[in-house]
Each structure stands twice: as structure tokens, then as C-alpha cells.
Scaffold this active site. Structure first.
Site, PDB file in Angstrom:
ATOM      1  N   ARG A 192      -0.450   0.120   6.497  1.00  0.00           N
ATOM      2  CA  ARG A 192       0.892  -0.379   6.142  1.00  0.00           C
ATOM      3  C   ARG A 192       2.017   0.599   6.460  1.00  0.00           C
ATOM      4  O   ARG A 192       3.173   0.326   6.165  1.00  0.00           O
ATOM      5  CB  ARG A 192       0.913  -0.805   4.677  1.00  0.00           C
ATOM      6  CG  ARG A 192       0.014  -2.036   4.469  1.00  0.00           C
ATOM      7  CD  ARG A 192       0.057  -2.539   3.055  1.00  0.00           C
ATOM      8  NE  ARG A 192       1.369  -3.067   2.691  1.00  0.00           N
ATOM      9  CZ  ARG A 192       1.685  -3.496   1.486  1.00  0.00           C
ATOM     10  NH1 ARG A 192       0.769  -3.457   0.529  1.00  0.00           N
ATOM     11  NH2 ARG A 192       2.881  -3.961   1.219  1.00  0.00           N
ATOM     12  N   PRO A 230      -4.129   5.431  -3.120  1.00  0.00           N
ATOM     13  CA  PRO A 230      -4.855   6.638  -3.539  1.00  0.00           C
ATOM     14  C   PRO A 230      -4.134   7.338  -4.689  1.00  0.00           C
ATOM     15  O   PRO A 230      -2.926   7.559  -4.628  1.00  0.00           O
ATOM     16  CB  PRO A 230      -4.843   7.520  -2.283  1.00  0.00           C
ATOM     17  CG  PRO A 230      -4.446   6.632  -1.159  1.00  0.00           C
ATOM     18  CD  PRO A 230      -3.643   5.510  -1.749  1.00  0.00           C
ATOM     19  N   GLU A 231      -4.869   7.644  -5.746  1.00  0.00           N
ATOM     20  CA  GLU A 231      -4.326   8.370  -6.890  1.00  0.00           C
ATOM     21  C   GLU A 231      -5.044   9.719  -6.982  1.00  0.00           C
ATOM     22  O   GLU A 231      -5.784  10.085  -6.068  1.00  0.00           O
ATOM     23  CB  GLU A 231      -4.502   7.534  -8.162  1.00  0.00           C
ATOM     24  CG  GLU A 231      -3.835   6.158  -8.058  1.00  0.00           C
ATOM     25  CD  GLU A 231      -4.013   5.311  -9.320  1.00  0.00           C
ATOM     26  OE1 GLU A 231      -4.187   5.854 -10.418  1.00  0.00           O
ATOM     27  OE2 GLU A 231      -3.994   4.065  -9.185  1.00  0.00           O
TER      28      GLU A 231
END
Ligand SMILES: [Zn+2]
Length: 277
Positions: free
Chosen positions: A112, A2-3
Site C-alpha cells: 500500500r 506491524p506493531e
């Protein structure tokens, strides 16, 4: 990962569900998600607090609390925040649940396990070193020129460097460099003032467009309601694997590695040697 556009979308879509709500409980399935303070302190200082606001800075989400402390969440590689009720099935890979009153739950899903939560008194201890916000009015072409001035690092690395500019990562750096027709390996300080202007406009364009499309679901990103963003359908180079053709000139998109980051660009539209003379 996510940016800025993904985190901005999460902020916008989470906000109406959580402001004014009180934290009634916290469930941790993976205690490593709490980076600061200790898990015991995290529980005792968070439970009972009311959430008074939610803001974004760079790729960080900042929840303000009635105690004056802030809960800072970084989603890192694969994190998402999903909204549900007590009766909702816990999504797979949920590492933490923040339970709120009025039957609202925030599920922190993170396959993750790189995402982190921090509860701190001073937000600047975490976000103080971030560079300028690229969509704020103060971010002018002059500011970008100053950030790049005399820098010898490749542009791809500089755009992804959070102390240089906040919020941009791999995908939007590639998209902005393509839109500005600048090669990712060009040195920061080598851009003409005209090229800096193009890059500035390109950065703002790709970020606004991606926010309008609610972020890019290339990997594990979900909006808080569990639906996908559509920004990746607009991508010109990012994630264009294996020989896809440039939509402008038809040249195969190339992939190189710049400081450990997979980087996509069009060798024709983004020449390394500009032959300016
Ligand atoms: Zn091209």
C-alpha cells in the site's frame, strides 16, 4: 499493521544478516518511500556506509551507519523487510532494495506504499516524542498510572497513542484490554490502581507472547526470511470477525469503532460499567 512484536521480530532476525555490511547500492522502484532527505542526497549519503547496528524504538527500525547518521524505517500499514541475495527474485510490491556487500539484499516490500525511510543525523528528530517502551524495566505500573492519570480519552485510543506509550497498535491494544478485562471505552483516568496493575501485566504479557510467536501475520506481515508469524493464533479478540465467541464466557465478541479504529472486545468480560462501590 506491524506493531512492537512484529518490528522487534524483524529487528532480531535482520540483525545477524546486516551488521558490519556495507551499502553498495540502493534501488528505488517508488521514490516516495524516501521521506527525507532528497532522493539524490539519500543515495549519496547512504551508499558506501557500513551498517554498525540495528535497534527498535516503538514501531521504528533504526539502522546506525559509520557516518554517524541513522537510517530510520517505519513500515506503517503493510511494510515488510525481506532478506535475499542478488539472485533472488524481487518480491511483488517491492518498493526499494538496499544492496549490501557479501551478496545480501534487503527488499522493502509494501503493497500500500505507506512505509517510509528517512536518513537523519539526529534520531531524536523522529523518535524523540515517543512515550515509554512497554517492555523496558523502567515501564512500571506507576509509569502506566502516570500516563493514564486524568486522561478522559478512551483507553483504546490512549494505548494506541505513540506519545503516550510506544509500539502498541490496534491488535495488541485490543488483546491487552481483553486480558486485563477492561472495556476499550473506559476513560484512561477512570482506572483503579488495581486495574492499572492488571493492564500493565496484560500489556507486557501479550507483547512478550507475540514476540515469542514472531509476530502476527493477519495481513501482510512477513518475517525477514519470508515466513509468517503465528502470534495471531493466540488472539482472543483481535480480528475476531462477526460473532465469534469469547473463549472465556462464550459471549459473542463485539466490534465497535473507537476514534476510527475497529475495536474488538467481549461485552461480558469487559463491562463498561464496573459498579465499583
Ligand atoms: Zn467473555
Amino acid at each position: 499493521m506491524p506493531e512492537l512484536p512484529e518490528v522487534e521480530t524483524i529487528k532480531n532476525e535482520l540483525l545477524p544478516h546486516i551488521v558490519g555490511r556495507r551499502v553498495t547500492d540502493v534501488t528505488l522502484f517508488w521514490e516516495g518511500i524516501v521521506r527525507q532527505p532528497s532522493v539524490e542526497e539519500f543515495y549519496s549519503r547512504l551508499i558506501g556506509q557500513r551498517l554498525t547496528g540495528l535497534a527498535r524504538r516503538g514501531k521504528y527500525l533504526i539502522f546506525s551507519l559509520t557516518s554517524g547518521e541513522v537510517l530510520i524505517i517505519h513500515l506503517r500499514m503493510t511494510g515488510s523487510l525481506l532478506v535475499g541475495q542478488d539472485s533472488s527474485e524481487t518480491p511483488k510490491y517491492t518498493r526499494a532494495i538496499i544492496h549490501l556487500d557479501k551478496d545480501i539484499n534487503i527488499f522493502f516490500r509494501d503493497p500500500r506504499k505507506f512505509g517510509v525511510m528517512r536518513l537523519v543525523e539526529d534520531a531524536n528528530s523522529i523518535i524523540g516524542k515517543l512515550g515509554p517502551e512497554p517492555l523496558e524495566a523502567g515501564f512500571t505500573p506507576q509509569v502506566l498510572a502516570q500516563r493514564l492519570d486524568k486522561r478522559t480519552a478512551p483507553l483504546k485510543a490512549l494505548l494506541c497513542d505513540q506519545p503516550c506509550i510506544a509500539g502498541i497498535g490496534n491488535m495488541y491494544a485490543d488483546e491487552a484490554l481483553f486480558a486485563a478485562r477492561v472495556h476499550p471505552l473506559r476513560q484512561g483516568g477512570s482506572l483503579s490502581s488495581e486495574e492499572v496493575k492488571h493492564l500493565h501485566r496484560a500489556i507486557q504479557q501479550v507483547l512478550w507472547s507475540a514476540i515469542g510467536n514472531k509476530g502476527a501475520s493477519t495481513d501482510t506481515y512477513f518475517r525477514p526470511d519470508g515466513t509468517l508469524g503465528t502470534a495471531h493464533f493466540q488472539f482472543q479478540v483481535a480480528h475476531r470477525l462477526g460473532g465469534e465467541l469469547c473463549s472465556v464466557c462464550g459471549t459473542p465478541i463485539e466490534r465497535i469503532v473507537v476514534r476510527n479504529r475497529g475495536t474488538y472486545f467481549c461485552p461480558h468480560c469487559q463491562p463498561l460499567n464496573t459498579n465499583r462501590s
